[in-house]
Design a protein around this motif. Sequence first.
Motif, PDB file in Angstrom:
ATOM      1  N   LYS A 107       0.725  -1.216   0.145  1.00 56.75           N
ATOM      2  CA  LYS A 107      -0.073  -0.069  -0.041  1.00 56.75           C
ATOM      3  C   LYS A 107       0.981   1.165  -0.145  1.00 56.75           C
ATOM      4  CE  LYS A 107      -3.684  -2.466   2.308  1.00 56.75           C
ATOM      5  NZ  LYS A 107      -4.815  -2.431   3.212  1.00 56.75           N
ATOM      6  N   ASN A 148       4.612   0.870   1.829  1.00 53.56           N
ATOM      7  CA  ASN A 148       4.562  -0.455   2.269  1.00 53.56           C
ATOM      8  C   ASN A 148       5.448  -1.276   1.575  1.00 53.56           C
ATOM      9  OD1 ASN A 148       3.060  -3.214   2.441  1.00 53.56           O
ATOM     10  ND2 ASN A 148       3.916  -2.767   4.369  1.00 53.56           N
ATOM     11  N   ARG A 158       6.156  -5.186   1.847  1.00 58.30           N
ATOM     12  CA  ARG A 158       5.251  -6.299   2.325  1.00 58.30           C
ATOM     13  C   ARG A 158       6.311  -6.986   3.383  1.00 58.30           C
ATOM     14  NH1 ARG A 158       0.399  -7.443   1.361  1.00 58.30           N
ATOM     15  NH2 ARG A 158       0.689  -9.533   1.461  1.00 58.30           N
ATOM     16  N   ASP A 170       0.170  -3.230   6.500  1.00 58.36           N
ATOM     17  CA  ASP A 170      -0.736  -2.025   6.687  1.00 58.36           C
ATOM     18  C   ASP A 170      -0.563  -0.967   7.326  1.00 58.36           C
ATOM     19  OD1 ASP A 170      -2.962  -1.019   5.592  1.00 58.36           O
ATOM     20  OD2 ASP A 170      -4.550  -2.382   6.475  1.00 58.36           O
TER      21      ASP A 170
END
Length: 171
Positions: free
Chosen positions: A61, A72, A74, A102
Motif C-alpha cells: 500500500k 509499504n 510487504r 498495513d
Amino acid sequence: MRQRYSLLLGISLLMGLTACPMVNPGEPIVLPSYRPQLMARSQLEQAVAVLPPRELHNTGKIYLRDLYLLINERYEGVHIIDNQDPTKPRPVAFLRIPGNVDVAMQGSLLYADSGSDLLTFDMRDMQQPNLVHRLREAVPELPMPETGTVPEQYQAANRPADAVVIGWQKL
C-alpha cells in the motif's frame, strides 16, 4: 449496419472465450505452498528501527501524508519518501517493521501492524519516526496468501511459544 455490429460483437466474444484457460470442473485447483517466516517475540520487538533508505522491491500500500509518501514493503516495513517535488521523489528513510502489511494515519500518528501487534509511531519528524506504543496481539495473525488462513500445522499451538508469524515464503 446493426447486423454487422452484432456479428462483430459475437465474433469478438467468441475469440475472447477461446483465450481463457480451460478449467476442468473435476480437477482440484492447486494453490502454491507456503512456509511461515517466524521470529521470536523478543527479536520482533527489538527489530523496529529507522534505517537509511533502501530499494523498493515488494511493495504494498501507498499512503500520502502532506509532502511525504509512505510505501509499504510487504512484511518488512515502510519507505518514507519526500515528495515535495513529485518529478524527483527523494527517499528519506526506511522504517523497519517486521511483519508489516498495513498502515494508517491520524494526525501525526502512524498505525502499523507488526505480525499480530499494533504499533503507534509519532511522525511529526518524518525523518525520525518515534515508536510510542505497542499493543500486543491486537490484530489477527498474518494469514497465508491466497487462502487467507493459517494452516493447522502452522498455528500457534504447533510452533514455539514465543514465535510470531512475520511473513510467508513461497516454496
